[in-house]
Design a protein around this motif. Structure first.
Motif, PDB file in Angstrom:
ATOM      1  N   ASP A   1      35.382  36.152  29.402  1.00  0.00           N
ATOM      2  CA  ASP A   1      35.804  36.881  30.502  1.00  0.00           C
ATOM      3  C   ASP A   1      37.220  37.049  30.512  1.00  0.00           C
ATOM      4  O   ASP A   1      37.765  38.176  30.683  1.00  0.00           O
ATOM      5  CB  ASP A   1      35.336  36.227  32.004  1.00  0.00           C
ATOM      6  N   SER A   2      38.226  36.051  30.180  1.00  0.00           N
ATOM      7  CA  SER A   2      39.727  36.471  29.897  1.00  0.00           C
ATOM      8  C   SER A   2      39.887  37.430  28.835  1.00  0.00           C
ATOM      9  O   SER A   2      40.830  38.169  29.077  1.00  0.00           O
ATOM     10  CB  SER A   2      40.199  35.019  29.617  1.00  0.00           C
ATOM     11  N   GLU A   3      39.060  37.610  27.950  1.00  0.00           N
ATOM     12  CA  GLU A   3      39.211  38.472  26.835  1.00  0.00           C
ATOM     13  C   GLU A   3      39.235  39.842  27.476  1.00  0.00           C
ATOM     14  O   GLU A   3      39.717  40.965  27.188  1.00  0.00           O
ATOM     15  CB  GLU A   3      38.304  38.172  25.676  1.00  0.00           C
ATOM     16  N   VAL A   4      37.991  40.140  28.281  1.00  0.00           N
ATOM     17  CA  VAL A   4      37.652  41.256  28.774  1.00  0.00           C
ATOM     18  C   VAL A   4      39.067  41.774  29.681  1.00  0.00           C
ATOM     19  O   VAL A   4      39.357  42.781  30.001  1.00  0.00           O
ATOM     20  CB  VAL A   4      36.485  41.381  29.777  1.00  0.00           C
ATOM     21  N   LYS A   5      39.573  40.762  30.691  1.00  0.00           N
ATOM     22  CA  LYS A   5      40.674  40.997  31.568  1.00  0.00           C
ATOM     23  C   LYS A   5      41.738  41.440  30.949  1.00  0.00           C
ATOM     24  O   LYS A   5      42.713  42.163  31.373  1.00  0.00           O
ATOM     25  CB  LYS A   5      40.856  39.723  32.474  1.00  0.00           C
ATOM     26  N   ASN A   6      42.015  40.848  29.734  1.00  0.00           N
ATOM     27  CA  ASN A   6      43.286  40.899  29.068  1.00  0.00           C
ATOM     28  C   ASN A   6      43.196  42.446  28.370  1.00  0.00           C
ATOM     29  O   ASN A   6      44.175  43.009  28.328  1.00  0.00           O
ATOM     30  CB  ASN A   6      43.308  39.977  27.805  1.00  0.00           C
ATOM     31  N   ILE A   7      41.947  42.861  28.044  1.00  0.00           N
ATOM     32  CA  ILE A   7      41.859  44.012  27.306  1.00  0.00           C
ATOM     33  C   ILE A   7      42.057  45.313  28.400  1.00  0.00           C
ATOM     34  O   ILE A   7      42.619  46.441  28.158  1.00  0.00           O
ATOM     35  CB  ILE A   7      40.524  44.471  26.768  1.00  0.00           C
ATOM     36  N   LEU A   8      41.384  45.024  29.683  1.00  0.00           N
ATOM     37  CA  LEU A   8      41.694  46.064  30.676  1.00  0.00           C
ATOM     38  C   LEU A   8      43.046  45.911  31.018  1.00  0.00           C
ATOM     39  O   LEU A   8      43.544  47.080  31.630  1.00  0.00           O
ATOM     40  CB  LEU A   8      40.678  45.523  31.930  1.00  0.00           C
ATOM     41  N   ASN A   9      43.844  44.900  31.351  1.00  0.00           N
ATOM     42  CA  ASN A   9      45.236  44.895  31.538  1.00  0.00           C
ATOM     43  C   ASN A   9      45.935  45.628  30.795  1.00  0.00           C
ATOM     44  O   ASN A   9      46.953  46.376  30.987  1.00  0.00           O
ATOM     45  CB  ASN A   9      45.718  43.461  31.630  1.00  0.00           C
ATOM     46  N   PHE A  10      45.679  45.583  29.427  1.00  0.00           N
ATOM     47  CA  PHE A  10      46.363  46.079  28.126  1.00  0.00           C
ATOM     48  C   PHE A  10      46.087  47.483  28.478  1.00  0.00           C
ATOM     49  O   PHE A  10      47.103  48.408  28.273  1.00  0.00           O
ATOM     50  CB  PHE A  10      45.798  45.705  26.918  1.00  0.00           C
TER      51      PHE A  10
END
Length: 648
Positions: free
Chosen positions: A459-468
């Motif tokens: 979930d944190s990986e998905v969030k980091n990609i969306l923030n990027f």
């Protein structure tokens, strides 16, 4: 007045070694009556260039191992985890045109290292009380030409100074044997600054000396510059008043803490910035504008008074408990209501293509399922429900995942290079929207590491990609008028994009609107996180020749794998994970390296650098993977040298 000789030791120039074992006799060292020995200070004045390209004049112990010297300097600078840094020699542009074996030189003083020596000799002036002043082969290797004819503690050879500023650390008197720093080189438009703050402008002479590699081969040749961590500085051809670069060598930044690591975060940010601006690492145009916006935000916030960015102090015990809970349960443990006994899967319609040479094929729509490290491809969702076998089936473990995104064209692509018996199979996937893209990229990245979507980091990986991705979207209008800010695109964008944006800063200002509320430390951390998301982040390249092969190839070493790549295109041929590695060895006589994996051995010779550099990168990353957050954990120097030292 008595002279303090405690900092002196014997140096044997013929053998290029220190006689540091004081309990041994000269006869035990093999010193004959006709041998020439120097009784010289162990601490010598060197010019150290920091990652932010500022230079400081340091008294460095040239008799201890390079690793220990770096640890001492980082302690004085207030940089935690010094094992991530090392010393490197400055290179000339001409050094990027030839491989190491083509440029290998023999030192006149019998040095056992194979270093690049500059043709420019600066001075043989030595330190006070040194007895080696008249020895002709004690020449620095600094490649910087200068018109200075004398040395002083405030104006050292190597970098022309516009003005001088003094940096004092602790209460030690400058020039004393135990003092590390003597002065801060003010080759910038500003005066003395803290190491946690760097000037935004460089003088033209510093910019002119920056190297810009133009190909993958030139990027690989830059790794020849690293010093051997297990040898002393002086044993590697470095003499007094030489210039050394202090750089982050291992891109595994452990426990970045905004409260404790302001200096460390700033220096990592600066190294990332110059790596991008000098095109040592590639990025897309959208990404370049995003980095420019974050850099502009850093410059704007650093020019204004800083308040306490950490907010209210959080109780240390509560913080530790929260961190433990996050580690054990995952970031969204309280929100999860699914059946934890079921292996999660991801399924959706994606467009798919398998590129083939000389054959033009378009994307076709298939139903994809990602489950248990497997990527299953069906012609439709009904085929999956009906139990029809998948049209294609791929094992994603060990694959390479490369984003292929263009926000201006609404293009959200994923390039997969999947290991198979015959080599790497390339797949291209296209998503319809960014949310779908973020979930699939996160799933593929975890699968490549042998992890499923049940892992707490998904979930944190998905969030980091969306923030990027969100950072790359320009705002409707900029927060500042272009006329109110003096933004030179050459200071913010890689050279290949400067011509397009010359005199057009609107897009950078629009992108800066997305990060205008970030405080200084968060803007730097945002820059570092975005840098870490780039496909080529942390890939250390070397030109190598594998056994039974007739052409040169690329070897990429990262914090968790080794990659065999095409020298011209960078395409992956094979990937080996450290988790499957049994051992790595070097035949020091013929300079061949063998890395043993569960799936086979990789045997090669290194052409663009000494094989010791590759050996040290592998051992260093394995050493860094052994770190833990135990409060009483100390730096295990013996283990570092055991893993990286090789024959030393």
């Amino acid at each position: 007045m008595a002279i303090d000789w405690s900092d002196h030791a014997l140096w044997w120039p013929e053998k290029n070694m220190w006689l540091s074992r004081t309990r041994s006799t000269l006869d035990q060292y093999g010193v004959q009556a006709d041998a020439i020995l120097w009784f010289t200070p162990m601490h010598k004045m060197l010019k150290i260039q920091l990652p932010d390209l500022r230079s400081i004049d340091c008294r460095v112990d040239c008799s201890v191992k390079t690793f220990n010297a770096v640890v001492t300097i980082c302690k004085e600078l207030g940089i935690r985890h010094p094992e991530e840094l090392s010393f490197a020699k400055p290179l000339e542009p001409d050094d990027l045109k030839y491989n190491y074996k083509d440029r290998k030189r023999t030192h006149a003083n019998g040095s056992t290292t194979d270093s690049y020596l500059a043709n420019t000799s600066t001075s043989t002036t030595s330190s006070n009380n040194s007895l080696d002043k008249s020895v002709p082969n004690c020449a620095p290797i600094t490649p910087i030409k200068t018109s200075h004819h004398s040395h002083s503690h405030s104006d050292s050879i190597g970098t022309p100074l516009n003005s001088s500023a003094t940096y004092r650390k602790g209460s030690l008197a400058p020039g004393s044997p135990n003092s590390t720093f003597n002065s801060l080189n003010a080759s910038f438009s500003g005066l003395d600054l803290s190491q946690s703050m760097s000037p935004s402008q460089l003088t033209p002479d510093v910019k002119a000396r920056s190297l810009r590699p133009k190909s993958l081969a030139e990027k690989a040749r830059m790794n020849v510059r690293w010093l051997n961590s297990s040898m002393s500085i002086m044993e590697q051809g470095i003499r007094e008043f030489s210039t050394l670069l202090l750089r982050y060598k291992f891109y595994s930044f452990y426990d970045l803490n905004p409260k404790l690591d302001q200096v460390r975060i700033n220096q990592i940010y600066e190294q990332a910035k110059w790596e991008l601006l000098n095109e040592e690492i590639d990025c897309t145009e959208d990404e370049a504008v995003m980095f420019a916006a974050l850099q502009l935000q850093v410059n704007l916030t650093s020019a204004s008074p800083q308040t306490d960015e950490t907010g209210e102090e959080e109780d240390d015990i509560d913080a530790a408990l929260n961190e433990l809970q996050m580690t054990l349960e995952g970031p969204n443990a309280n929100l999860s209501s699914g059946d934890i006994t079921q292996v999660p899967e991801l399924s959706d319609y994606l467009r798919y293509m398998r590129p083939r040479r000389f054959i033009l094929k378009g994307f076709k729509r298939y139903w994809f399922v990602c489950k248990d490290l497997q990527l299953l491809c069906y012609k439709s969702a009904d085929d999956r429900k009906s139990g029809i076998p998948p049209h294609h089936k791929f094992n994603l473990k060990g694959c390479e995942v490369t984003p292929d995104v263009n926000l201006q064209q609404d293009k959200f692509g994923i390039r997969l290079e999947i290991p198979e018996d015959g080599g790497m199979t390339e797949l291209c996937l296209r998503c319809d929207k960014e949310t779908q893209y973020a979930h699939w990229v996160a799933a593929c990245r975890l699968a490549s590491k042998g992890k499923t979507m049940a892992d707490a980091s998904y979930d944190s990986e998905v969030k980091n990609i969306l923030n990027f991705l969100s950072l790359q979207k320009p705002a409707a209008e900029p927060a500042f008028e272009p006329s109110n800010l003096d933004v030179d695109v050459e200071d913010y964008l890689p050279h290949k994009y400067t011509r397009k944006y010359k005199g057009k800063t609107n897009r950078i200002l629009e992108a800066q609107t997305n990060v205008k509320d970030l405080p200084l430390i968060e803007a730097k951390l945002g820059y570092i996180r975005a840098w870490q998301n780039l496909p080529w982040f942390g890939v250390h390249l070397f030109v190598v020749r594998f056994t039974n092969q007739k052409k040169d190839e690329l070897l990429g070493v990262t914090n968790n794998r080794i990659m065999r790549m095409d020298l011209n295109t960078g395409d992956h041929i094979k990937t080996w994970r450290f988790s499957t590695m049994k051992a790595w060895n070097v035949n020091w006589e013929i300079k061949h390296m063998m890395v043993q994996f569960e799936e086979g051995n990789a045997i090669f010779s290194v052409i663009s650098a000494d094989c010791k550099v590759v050996h040290e990168f592998i051992g260093g990353y394995i050493f860094l993977s052994m770190r833990s957050k135990e409060a009483n954990q100390s730096l295990n120097e013996d283990m570092f040298h055991k893993l990286t030292g090789g024959q030393d």
